[in-house]
Design an enzyme around this catalytic site. Structure first.
Site, PDB file in Angstrom:
ATOM      1  N   ILE A  72      -1.424  -5.745   1.231  1.00 43.70           N
ATOM      2  CA  ILE A  72      -2.415  -6.721   1.703  1.00 43.70           C
ATOM      3  C   ILE A  72      -2.282  -6.876   3.218  1.00 43.70           C
ATOM      4  O   ILE A  72      -1.177  -6.940   3.747  1.00 43.70           O
ATOM      5  CB  ILE A  72      -2.159  -8.122   1.082  1.00 43.70           C
ATOM      6  CG1 ILE A  72      -1.960  -8.043  -0.426  1.00 43.70           C
ATOM      7  CG2 ILE A  72      -3.262  -9.103   1.481  1.00 43.70           C
ATOM      8  CD1 ILE A  72      -3.185  -7.843  -1.225  1.00 43.70           C
ATOM      9  N   CYS A  73      -3.411  -6.958   3.913  1.00 46.78           N
ATOM     10  CA  CYS A  73      -3.399  -7.332   5.332  1.00 46.78           C
ATOM     11  C   CYS A  73      -4.616  -8.215   5.601  1.00 46.78           C
ATOM     12  O   CYS A  73      -5.263  -8.688   4.665  1.00 46.78           O
ATOM     13  CB  CYS A  73      -3.370  -6.108   6.239  1.00 46.78           C
ATOM     14  SG  CYS A  73      -4.919  -5.166   6.264  1.00 46.78           S
ATOM     15  N   ALA A  74      -4.944  -8.440   6.863  1.00 50.08           N
ATOM     16  CA  ALA A  74      -6.052  -9.341   7.186  1.00 50.08           C
ATOM     17  C   ALA A  74      -7.413  -8.762   6.790  1.00 50.08           C
ATOM     18  O   ALA A  74      -8.221  -9.430   6.152  1.00 50.08           O
ATOM     19  CB  ALA A  74      -6.038  -9.683   8.670  1.00 50.08           C
ATOM     20  N   GLY A  76      -7.783  -5.038   5.886  1.00 51.64           N
ATOM     21  CA  GLY A  76      -7.699  -3.808   5.104  1.00 51.64           C
ATOM     22  C   GLY A  76      -7.171  -2.595   5.838  1.00 51.64           C
ATOM     23  O   GLY A  76      -6.572  -1.699   5.218  1.00 51.64           O
TER      24      GLY A  76
END
Length: 376
Positions: A72-74, A76
C-alpha cells in the site's frame, strides 16, 4: 510469478472474507501512524518506500515468503515498485493499484434491517469512518448524511428500484463534503438540514425544524426529527419506526460527539448534556443507535454494521451515566482530540459559500475522521 494489482473493492472483499491479510504500507511513518487501513484480521507492517531502495537485505527479514503481501502507498506508484522488488526476491506480492487515494473513496453498503415493508442500509466509507444511510419503502428512498460521491447512492437506489425523494443531513459536517445538495439537484429530491446550521449559506434547503415527522412510501415510514444539539447547535437525530435512531455525530457506539468545532466547547457541551439527559434518556433501552461516524474498527458488530442498542451504549460508556453537569461538561470539553484537517474550508463548502473541484475535494478529505472521539 508476477505482481497482482487490486482495487479497493477487491481488497475489502479479501479483508471481509475473514482470512488473515498482510498489508505492507510503504508510506512514511507519520502518514502511516495518522491513517492506515485497519481490520480485525489485518496484520499491518510499515516499512517506508525509501528503505527498499537501499537494497539492504535486512529490510526484508521480517516479511514472510509463504503469505501474500499486499503493498500500500499513497497513490499506487511506490507500491508497484516495492511489489516488483518483492516479486524478484521470491515473495508473493500484490498491490493496491491507486493506493490510499482510492481507499479513501471506497464505500461498502450493509443491510441493517429488512422487514418487508422497509429496508435500511448503512453505507460505510471505511477509510473515513463515515456512515450514511438509505431507507427504502415501497419504491421510495430517503438518504441520510450522504457523502459527496453521490453515484454510490443513486446506484444503490437503482438496484433497489427506488426513487430518492428525501435527503437529509443530521448536521453541518466538518470532516467530509456532503453530497446532499448535489444529490438533490440530480434526483429532484428535497434536501433537509436545520436552518441554524446554514447561516450565511448560498444554497436552497428545507428547514428541518419545520418538520416533526416525514412520511414516505406506501407503508408511511415515520421519521421523527429530534433536536439533539451539542456536536453542533442544529444537530438532529432521526427516529425511524420507533426502533432505529440515526444519531448523526451526537451519539456514537463508543461515546459522544465532540462539542468544540465551533470554538465554544464548554457552551456546546452544556447543550450536549441537555441532549443526553433530557432527550436521549427518554428513549427506550432497545432503540438501535446508528451514528454518522465511528472511531474504531471494533465498533463494527458481528452483523457487519456499526450500531448498538442505547442500553449497551449506556452500559459501556461512563460519560452517558455522568449526571453531574459540571463533571460531564469538563470531561466532554476536555477530551476532544485533534481538530479535523481543513474543517473550516469543508464547512464553507457544505454551506455552499465556496466551491472546489473534484480533485481539490479529494485532497481536502484525505485522512481519518476526527468527529467520533471516545469519552469512555
Amino acid at each position: 510469478m508476477a505482481v497482482t494489482k487490486m482495487n479497493a473493492k477487491q481488497l475489502h472483499d479479501k479483508i471481509d472474507s475473514g482470512q488473515p491479510v498482510l498489508l505492507l504500507d510503504v508510506r512514511n511513518q507519520d502518514d502511516y501512524n495518522d491513517w492506515k487501513i485497519e481490520g480485525k484480521n489485518i496484520q499491518s507492517v510499515n516499512i517506508p518506500y525509501f528503505e527498499f531502495l537501499d537494497e539492504n537485505e535486512t529490510t526484508y527479514k521480517d516479511l514472510p515468503k509463504d503469505a501474500e503481501i499486499i503493498v500500500i502507498c499513497a497513490k499506487g506508484g511506490s507500491a508497484l515498485i516495492v511489489a516488483e522488488l518483492l516479486d524478484e526476491k521470491g515473495y508473493k506480492a500484490s498491490y493496491l493499484e491507486k493506493g490510499m487515494l482510492e481507499w479513501s473513496q471506497f464505500y461498502h453498503p450493509v443491510t441493517v434491517a429488512d422487514d418487508g415493508d422497509m429496508k435500511l442500509f448503512q453505507i460505510n466509507r471505511l477509510a473515513k469512518g463515515c456512515l450514511s444511510y438509505m431507507v427504502v419503502s415501497e419504491g421510495e428512498a430517503m438518504i441520510v448524511d450522504p457523502n459527496r460521491h453521490i453515484e454510490e447512492y443513486t446506484s444503490l437506489a437503482e438496484k433497489e428500484n427506488a426513487n430518492i425523494v428525501h435527503i437529509m443531513d443530521t448536521h453541518l459536517h466538518a470532516d467530509h463534503i456532503s453530497g446532499g445538495q448535489a444529490l438533490a439537484n440530480q434526483t429532484g429530491a428535497r434536501y433537509y438540514i436545520s436552518s441554524s446550521e446554514m447561516q450565511g449559506a448560498d444554497m436552497s434547503f428545507e428547514p428541518l425544524e419545520e418538520h416533526t415527522e416525514i412520511r414516505f412510501g406506501a407503508v408511511r415510514v415515520k421519521i421523527l426529527t429530534i433536536p439533539t444539539p451539542g456536536h453542533t447547535p442544529g444537530s438532529v437525530s432521526f427516529l425511524i419506526n420507533d426502533k432505529y435512531l440515526l444519531s448523526g455525530d451526537t451519539l456514537f457506539v463508543g461515546g459522544l460527539g465532540r462539542p468544540d468545532l465551533g470554538g465554544k466547547a464548554k457552551e456546546w457541551a452544556q447543550s450536549l448534556y441537555e441532549t443526553v439527559f433530557k432527550k436521549i434518556a427518554l428513549l427506550p433501552e432497545d432503540i438501535i443507535v446508528l451514528p454518522a461516524h465511528y472511531a474504531d474498527i471494533q465498533e463494527i458488530n458481528e452483523k457487519g454494521f456499526v450500531g448498538a442498542t442505547l442500553g449497551e451504549i449506556r452500559r459501556s460508556n461512563e460519560i452517558m451515566r455522568t449526571e453531574n453537569r459540571e463533571q460531564f461538561t469538563e470531561k466532554v470539553a476536555g477530551t476532544v482530540g485533534a481538530t479535523p484537517p481543513n474543517y473550516e474550508e469543508i464547512v464553507d463548502i457544505n454551506r455552499g459559500v465556496i466551491k472546489v473541484t473534484s480533485d481539490k475535494a479529494t485532497e481536502l478529505e484525505i485522512g481519518p475522521n476526527r468527529c467520533a472521539v471516545h469519552h469512555g
